[in-house]
Motif scaffolding. Structure first.
Motif, short mmCIF file in Angstrom:
data_model
loop_
_atom_site.label_atom_id
_atom_site.label_comp_id
_atom_site.label_asym_id
_atom_site.label_seq_id
_atom_site.Cartn_x
_atom_site.Cartn_y
_atom_site.Cartn_z
N ASP A 26 -8.29 -5.55 -9.00
CA ASP A 26 -9.24 -4.78 -8.20
C ASP A 26 -8.69 -4.57 -6.79
OD1 ASP A 26 -11.20 -4.54 -10.21
OD2 ASP A 26 -11.88 -6.59 -9.82
N VAL A 27 -8.87 -3.37 -6.28
CA VAL A 27 -8.33 -2.98 -4.98
C VAL A 27 -9.48 -2.52 -4.09
CG1 VAL A 27 -6.75 -1.43 -3.79
CG2 VAL A 27 -6.19 -2.27 -6.08
N ALA A 28 -9.41 -2.89 -2.81
CA ALA A 28 -10.40 -2.43 -1.84
C ALA A 28 -9.71 -2.29 -0.49
CB ALA A 28 -11.58 -3.39 -1.74
N VAL A 29 -9.97 -1.18 0.21
CA VAL A 29 -9.44 -0.95 1.55
C VAL A 29 -10.59 -0.53 2.45
CG1 VAL A 29 -7.81 0.35 2.96
CG2 VAL A 29 -7.19 -0.26 0.62
N GLN A 30 -10.70 -1.19 3.61
CA GLN A 30 -11.78 -0.91 4.56
C GLN A 30 -11.21 -0.76 5.95
OE1 GLN A 30 -14.38 -4.28 4.06
NE2 GLN A 30 -15.61 -3.26 2.50
N TYR A 31 -11.93 -0.03 6.80
CA TYR A 31 -11.58 0.07 8.22
C TYR A 31 -12.08 -1.19 8.94
CZ TYR A 31 -10.49 4.98 7.41
OH TYR A 31 -9.93 6.14 6.95
N LEU A 32 -11.25 -1.70 9.84
CA LEU A 32 -11.66 -2.89 10.59
C LEU A 32 -12.85 -2.60 11.50
CD1 LEU A 32 -8.19 -4.44 11.53
CD2 LEU A 32 -9.75 -5.12 9.72
N SER A 33 -13.02 -1.35 11.87
CA SER A 33 -14.17 -0.97 12.70
C SER A 33 -15.43 -0.80 11.88
CB SER A 33 -13.85 0.33 13.45
OG SER A 33 -13.54 1.37 12.53
N GLY A 34 -15.29 -0.89 10.54
CA GLY A 34 -16.43 -0.74 9.65
C GLY A 34 -16.34 0.52 8.83
N GLY A 35 -16.73 0.41 7.56
CA GLY A 35 -16.72 1.56 6.68
C GLY A 35 -15.57 1.50 5.68
N ALA A 36 -15.77 2.17 4.56
CA ALA A 36 -14.79 2.16 3.47
C ALA A 36 -13.77 3.28 3.66
CB ALA A 36 -15.50 2.33 2.13
N ALA A 37 -12.56 3.04 3.17
CA ALA A 37 -11.50 4.06 3.20
C ALA A 37 -11.67 4.94 1.97
CB ALA A 37 -10.14 3.40 3.23
N ALA A 38 -12.60 5.86 2.04
CA ALA A 38 -12.94 6.69 0.88
C ALA A 38 -11.80 7.63 0.51
CB ALA A 38 -14.21 7.49 1.18
N ASN A 39 -11.55 7.71 -0.81
CA ASN A 39 -10.58 8.66 -1.38
C ASN A 39 -9.18 8.49 -0.80
OD1 ASN A 39 -12.75 9.89 -2.83
ND2 ASN A 39 -13.27 11.06 -0.98
N LEU A 40 -8.86 7.26 -0.43
CA LEU A 40 -7.53 6.97 0.13
C LEU A 40 -6.50 6.86 -0.99
CD1 LEU A 40 -5.88 6.22 2.71
CD2 LEU A 40 -6.38 3.82 2.13
N ASP A 41 -5.33 7.47 -0.78
CA ASP A 41 -4.23 7.35 -1.73
C ASP A 41 -3.43 6.08 -1.41
OD1 ASP A 41 -4.71 9.70 -3.21
OD2 ASP A 41 -3.77 10.91 -1.64
N VAL A 42 -3.31 5.21 -2.40
CA VAL A 42 -2.57 3.96 -2.24
C VAL A 42 -1.54 3.86 -3.35
CG1 VAL A 42 -4.55 2.82 -1.17
CG2 VAL A 42 -4.21 2.63 -3.64
N GLU A 43 -0.70 2.84 -3.22
CA GLU A 43 0.33 2.61 -4.23
C GLU A 43 0.39 1.13 -4.56
OE1 GLU A 43 4.55 4.63 -4.62
OE2 GLU A 43 4.73 2.83 -3.37
N LEU A 44 0.44 0.83 -5.86
CA LEU A 44 0.57 -0.54 -6.33
C LEU A 44 1.98 -0.76 -6.84
CD1 LEU A 44 -2.73 -1.32 -8.29
CD2 LEU A 44 -1.93 -2.42 -6.20
N ARG A 45 2.62 -1.81 -6.34
CA ARG A 45 3.94 -2.21 -6.82
C ARG A 45 3.81 -3.59 -7.44
NH1 ARG A 45 5.44 -1.26 -1.24
NH2 ARG A 45 5.71 0.98 -0.86
N SER A 46 4.45 -3.80 -8.57
CA SER A 46 4.35 -5.09 -9.25
C SER A 46 5.70 -5.48 -9.83
CB SER A 46 3.28 -5.04 -10.35
OG SER A 46 3.62 -4.08 -11.33
N GLU A 47 5.91 -6.79 -9.91
CA GLU A 47 7.13 -7.34 -10.50
C GLU A 47 6.78 -8.63 -11.23
OE1 GLU A 47 11.70 -8.55 -9.21
OE2 GLU A 47 10.10 -8.55 -7.72
N LEU A 48 7.24 -8.75 -12.47
CA LEU A 48 6.99 -9.94 -13.28
C LEU A 48 8.22 -10.85 -13.21
CD1 LEU A 48 4.75 -11.08 -15.14
CD2 LEU A 48 6.01 -10.11 -17.07
N ARG A 49 8.03 -12.07 -12.68
CA ARG A 49 9.15 -12.98 -12.44
C ARG A 49 8.99 -14.25 -13.26
NH1 ARG A 49 8.17 -12.72 -5.94
NH2 ARG A 49 8.68 -10.51 -5.60
N LEU A 50 10.12 -14.86 -13.62
CA LEU A 50 10.09 -16.16 -14.29
C LEU A 50 9.64 -17.23 -13.31
CD1 LEU A 50 13.33 -16.25 -16.48
CD2 LEU A 50 10.98 -16.32 -17.28
N ARG A 51 8.84 -18.17 -13.80
CA ARG A 51 8.42 -19.30 -12.97
C ARG A 51 9.37 -20.46 -13.22
NH1 ARG A 51 2.23 -20.81 -12.87
NH2 ARG A 51 3.07 -22.02 -11.14
#
Length: 211
Positions: A26-51
């Motif tokens: 789940d992803v959420a982005v908000q302004y520190l001054s208050g309010g949601a970052a509506a319709n914001l384009d974001v990018e998710l990067r992921s990497e699966l690593r051995l433990r």
């Protein structure tokens, strides 16, 4: 130094992920001054690593055990001056344990939230999924937030401890232990131990002017 305008949050499942094929994030982005970052384009990067290490490695009574090191790979490995690596220090073949970074674009909804599922394959050994969220703030600066998610191939972790070895007449003594994902021993667990023999062969090559 520039103060950030926005704050991003990543939330992964709280319960342990066992034999999972995908991880919901789940992803959420908000302004520190208050309010949601509506319709914001974001990018998710992921990497699966051995433990390679676990929280219970140094727990009382568990020191000296090797946990979840994977299956033995039978075969022949070459080492010496005429190969780029030496025996066990050789890197694995391409594609065996290689990791790749997945990139997934996402547009948040009117509430500044979104959800993405990241494909994983944790067969064989425990792994850790590193997820990073990236977005541009109103000033154009790139901001990031990250989270790490453990992914388990099974609900039990097997550890082995071996003593003895070279020149020991009593041979090798092996002790096995089974833990749950919280690091607590599992009573009455059934374990099968297979022993493999490793042999080293060396030779000298006489060279002109050499030895």
């Amino acid at each position: 130094f520039r103060l950030p305008f926005m704050r991003g949050v990543l939330r992964a499942p709280a319960e342990p992920l066992v034999a999972a094929r995908a991880v919901p994030v789940d992803v959420a982005v908000q302004y520190l001054s208050g309010g949601a970052a509506a319709n914001l384009d974001v990018e998710l990067r992921s990497e699966l690593r051995l433990r390679e290490s676990f929280a219970f490695d140094d727990a009382p009574g568990l020191r000296g055990f090797a946990f979840a090191r994977g299956a033995v790979q039978p075969g022949i490995r070459k080492g010496g001056f005429d190969v780029p690596c030496d025996g066990e220090e050789c890197a694995p073949e391409a594609g065996s344990n290689a990791t790749k970074i997945q990139t997934k674009p996402l547009r948040l909804d009117a509430a500044g939230t979104g959800r993405a599922e990241i494909d994983v394959d944790a067969a064989g050994r425990p792994r850790e999924l590193a997820v990073e969220l990236a977005w541009r703030d109103p000033a154009g600066a790139l901001q990031t937030s990250s989270v790490r998610v453990p992914v388990w191939p099974a609900s039990r972790v097997v550890g082995l401890q071996a003593s003895g070895g070279w020149g020991k007449p009593e041979g090798i003594r092996s002790v096995a232990i089974v833990l749950d994902l919280a690091g607590k021993p599992v009573a009455g667990a059934s374990v099968t131990v297979d022993a493999f023999e490793q042999r080293y062969y060396t030779h000298r090559r006489r060279l002109v002017g050499g030895f």
